[in-house]
Scaffold this motif. Sequence first.
Motif, short mmCIF file in Angstrom:
data_model
loop_
_atom_site.label_atom_id
_atom_site.label_comp_id
_atom_site.label_asym_id
_atom_site.label_seq_id
_atom_site.Cartn_x
_atom_site.Cartn_y
_atom_site.Cartn_z
N PRO A 10 131.31 13.05 168.36
CA PRO A 10 132.08 14.31 168.30
C PRO A 10 133.53 14.09 168.76
N GLU A 11 134.44 14.51 167.92
CA GLU A 11 135.86 14.35 168.23
C GLU A 11 136.23 15.02 169.55
N GLU A 12 135.62 16.19 169.81
CA GLU A 12 135.91 16.90 171.07
C GLU A 12 135.52 16.05 172.27
N TRP A 13 134.42 15.31 172.15
CA TRP A 13 133.98 14.46 173.25
C TRP A 13 134.96 13.31 173.46
N LEU A 14 135.43 12.71 172.37
CA LEU A 14 136.41 11.63 172.49
C LEU A 14 137.68 12.12 173.16
N GLU A 38 137.92 14.73 175.15
CA GLU A 38 137.58 15.02 176.54
C GLU A 38 137.58 13.76 177.40
N MET A 39 137.17 12.65 176.82
CA MET A 39 137.11 11.38 177.56
C MET A 39 138.45 10.63 177.48
N ASP A 40 139.43 11.25 176.86
CA ASP A 40 140.77 10.68 176.72
C ASP A 40 140.72 9.33 176.01
N ILE A 41 139.96 9.31 174.92
CA ILE A 41 139.86 8.12 174.09
C ILE A 41 140.64 8.40 172.81
N PRO A 42 141.71 7.68 172.55
CA PRO A 42 142.51 7.92 171.35
C PRO A 42 141.70 7.67 170.07
N PRO A 43 142.02 8.39 169.00
CA PRO A 43 141.30 8.20 167.72
C PRO A 43 141.30 6.74 167.29
N LYS A 54 137.67 -0.36 171.86
CA LYS A 54 138.59 -1.24 172.59
C LYS A 54 138.13 -1.39 174.04
N PRO A 55 138.27 -2.58 174.62
CA PRO A 55 137.79 -2.82 175.99
C PRO A 55 138.21 -1.79 177.03
N PRO A 56 139.44 -1.28 177.02
CA PRO A 56 139.80 -0.32 178.08
C PRO A 56 139.01 1.00 178.02
N PHE A 57 138.37 1.26 176.89
CA PHE A 57 137.67 2.53 176.73
C PHE A 57 136.15 2.40 176.75
#
Length: 160
Positions: free
Chosen positions: A38-42, A44-49, A54-57
């Motif tokens: 879910p895009e909203e979850w991404l 919310e977790m401050d994960i860029p599209p 990626k390792p930092p996420f």
Amino acid sequence: PRDEATLDRACDLGLAFQLANIARDVEEDDRGGRCYLPEEWLVEMDIPPGQHMKPPFRERLAVLVRRLTDRAAQFEASARHGTPALGLRSAWAVLAAAGIYGDIGRKVAAAGEHAWNRRVTTSSVEKLGWIARALGQAARRRTLYPPRPRDADLWERPRG
């Protein structure tokens, strides 16, 4: 059975399977340019599209996927309560499949940020174990999984 309650529980089982597959296949889907989280979850977790693998996420992704597998477990549990309406063989098959797919979700959640280092599967031995266990569950399904009202919130879109 064609009654609505049993069909609802069958839908719950299908959703449990799909959510477990989404959780397991995050990396494979990413390689194919797909993301079913879910895009909203991404957000919310401050994960860029497009950056979730990626390792930092990875740590944040593991939290998000844990939420997804928890949701899958809720659907799996609900589906089990539909088995008393089924014949023994059908209930046995449903319970075996629920256990096998449920294990995929549980393994992904347990592996955390390492869940996508290799494809999570259930071994043949684990599958046989679920088939054996499910026979006992199917025989006692009316006691183990008595029909009960379906959780109305289960089909609500999760928020937060």
